[in-house]
Design an enzyme around this catalytic site. Structure first.
Site, PDB file in Angstrom:
ATOM      1  N   ASP A   1      40.499  53.490  10.924  1.00  0.00           N
ATOM      2  CA  ASP A   1      41.901  53.727  11.244  1.00  0.00           C
ATOM      3  C   ASP A   1      42.197  55.028  10.514  1.00  0.00           C
ATOM      4  OD1 ASP A   1      44.695  53.962  11.079  1.00  0.00           O
ATOM      5  OD2 ASP A   1      44.912  51.818  11.463  1.00  0.00           O
ATOM      6  N   HIS A   2      42.235  56.139  11.245  1.00  0.00           N
ATOM      7  CA  HIS A   2      42.218  57.423  10.532  1.00  0.00           C
ATOM      8  C   HIS A   2      43.484  57.645   9.698  1.00  0.00           C
ATOM      9  CE1 HIS A   2      44.301  58.713  14.199  1.00  0.00           C
ATOM     10  NE2 HIS A   2      44.855  59.635  13.446  1.00  0.00           N
TER      11      HIS A   2
ATOM     12  N   HIS B   1      47.823  51.657  13.212  1.00  0.00           N
ATOM     13  CA  HIS B   1      48.383  52.555  12.190  1.00  0.00           C
ATOM     14  C   HIS B   1      49.696  52.044  11.574  1.00  0.00           C
ATOM     15  CE1 HIS B   1      45.419  54.961  14.085  1.00  0.00           C
ATOM     16  NE2 HIS B   1      46.156  55.370  15.077  1.00  0.00           N
TER      17      HIS B   1
END
Ligand code: NAD
Length: 497
Positions: free
Chosen positions: A183-184, A246
């Site tokens: 999950d950047h 996110h």
């Protein structure tokens, strides 16, 4: 994990989908940054695999192109970096490809003195993840003397059922501890800073609960529309694309209890407790808690842009949401009664990701009557992107004899502190994976709980015969999003602050 000494992990990295957009824009530049900073030594090798009949030379040329403007570097440095890259034309369903891959990896491990450590990075469409994982195992590519790790991109499934299916497929070949679900957002500097702000400051932690905080607002808004990803987005929408991962990750970092140690297991365990405490929304009450919207035509940054339904590969009658706002309640001692408002959307007026923590009013504010127009609640603002920093809004006295108050803003900005040196999210996450630190990756239990939460909402929207509210491009979403807060006596704080 906090490491003071710089480690130089030795590993081969296989990028599935090396000819794709993610590899070009994020993975090659991130690896180059790690290389330039000395975080990886000369003892590493990357194998790019994809369908196209490229050669080592073509891949190396593409790598050099993609890093041309990344870090200050010479042609020679870039060319030297690119010699570590090898290409294999690949059929993900054909056993022969995996045999060739295994042979190539074994040769590279000998050449670069790498002790059988292998990272498999899935940078292609998710429908192949299960097949690839299974073939890696059956063809012996995961049998080495070192460790093997699987890095998986979003989307992790389309709903709980498909996520479970994907998980069971990859778990046949990899243990949970070896799966790194990206999950950047968790690689972003200021998202990682949430824990430090909370747990390293005597000032905030005692106030971080329902006695002192009235509500928390998280906004993630973009100028961009769907660009050329209409086909993908039609099946996803903002809820699946942004909220399931996110936004819920940011909620859990803001709401979790202090972990007993800063280890992967302890941090994850606290985040999981938050997701377990999320109040389930009954399908019939979804409209009280969640609002959706879709962008119509409008003006963004002084340019006229078309509505979502006129974008490429989008159904002209599409009901896919490009905006979501929601109110989440966390039913535990710390947060009972405190709404967490989230909103995310495309083609919005501002491009910004920000968290605003609104503190409660004093029980009796001596200045209130006189200054009601000026007196503001105290706010802590965490700027995630594009600017990075923290602001604290307090009330102070206006200079002069009147005794009026004025908001005072204390600002801390990351700009300039590490200018040009702040690692990109992907760079940090790749390095963490090489070091075996999974704290900033998502555990299966988090995926499971967030899909369980989000599925209720998407199901209610699918069954609803109500039309989807449209908002003009270049605004902050539909009016219903404002109403969601107004009915609780709050408002979205301007994210220009
Ligand atoms: P892309 O379409 O640009 O690239 C896909 C790659 O997969 C190409 O290299 C292609 O050759 C390869 N490929 C496809 N089918 C194949 C097959 N049958 N056999 C071998 N190779 C095959 O996609 P992308 O934008 O790079 O995205 C890759 C993954 O990363 C997707 O899961 C996407 O959701 C995710 N992701 C991408 C971004 C981004 O910024 N691009 C951001 C977040 C997540």
């Amino acid at each position: 994990m906090i490491t003071n000494e710089r480690e130089q992990p030795k590993t081969t990295i296989v990028i599935f989908g090396a000819t794709g957009d993610l590899a070009k824009r994020k993975l090659f530049p991130s690896l180059f940054n790690l290389y330039k900073k000395g975080n990886i030594s000369e003892d590493f090798a990357v194998v790019g695999v994809a369908r196209r009949e490229w050669t080592n030379e073509i891949l190396r040329e593409k790598v050099c192109e993609s890093i041309a403007n990344v870090a200050e570097s010479t042609d020679q440095e870039r060319a030297q970096f690119a010699t570590h890259f090898h290409y294999l034309p690949f059929d993900v369903t054909g056993k022969e490809s995996y045999k060739q891959l295994n042979e190539l990896l074994t040769d590279l491990e000998t050449e670069f003195k790498i002790p059988g450590n292998r990272i498999f990075y899935m940078a292609m469409a998710p429908e192949f993840f299960g097949t690839i994982a299974s073939n890696l195992k059956t063809e012996g590519v995961t049998e080495t003397n070192g460790w093997t790790r699987l890095v998986i991109e979003k989307p992790f499934g389309h709903n709980l059922e498909s996520a479970k299916q994907l998980n069971s497929e990859i778990r046949e070949a990899f243990n949970e501890g070896d799966i790194y679900r990206i999950d950047h957002y968790l690689g972003k500097e200021m998202v990682q800073n949430i824990e430090v702000i909370r747990f390293a400051n005597a000032l905030f932690e005692p106030l971080w609960n329902n006695r002192y905080i009235s509500n928390i607002q998280i906004t993630s808004s973009e100028h961009l529309g769907v660009e050329d990803r209409g086909g993908y987005y039609e099946k996803s929408g903002a809820l699946r694309d942004m909220v399931q991962n996110h936004m819920l990750q940011m909620v859990s970092l803001l709401a979790m209890d202090p972990p007993i140690r800063l280890t992967t297991d302890e941090i994850r365990s606290e985040k999981i407790k938050v997701l377990r405490a999320l109040r389930t929304i009954d399908e019939r009450e979804v409209n009280q808690f969640f609002v959706r919207g879709q962008y119509g035509p409008g003006i963004v940054k002084e340019t006229e842009v078309p509505g979502y339904r006129s974008e490429n590969n989008v159904n002209p009658n599409s009901r896919t949401e490009t905006f979501v706002a929601g109110k989440l309640m966390i039913d535990n001692h710390r947060w009972a009664g405190v709404p967490f408002y989230i909103r995310t959307g495309k083609r919005m007026k501002l491009k910004s990701t920000k968290i605003v923590v609104q503190f409660k009013e004093l029980p009796m504010n001596l200045y209130f009557d006189k200054n009601k127009d000026y007196l503001r609640p105290n706010l802590l603002i965490i700027h995630i992107q594009p600017d990075e920093g923290i602001s604290l809004i307090l009330n102070g006295k206006k200079v002069g004899p009147t005794g009026e108050t004025t908001p005072v803003k204390l600002d801390y900005s990351n700009d300039g502190v590490d200018a040009g040196n702040t690692p990109e999210a992907y760079e940090r996450l790749l390095y963490d994976c090489m070091l075996g630190d999974a704290a900033n990756f998502t555990h299966w239990d988090e995926v499971d709980l967030s899909w369980t939460y989000v599925d209720k909402i998407s199901k209610a929207w699918e069954l609803s015969d109500k039309s989807i509210p449209l908002y003009p491009s270049g605004t902050m979403g539909p009016i219903e999003s404002e109403e969601l807060l107004i009915k609780d006596g709050f408002k979205w704080w301007p994210i220009t602050d």
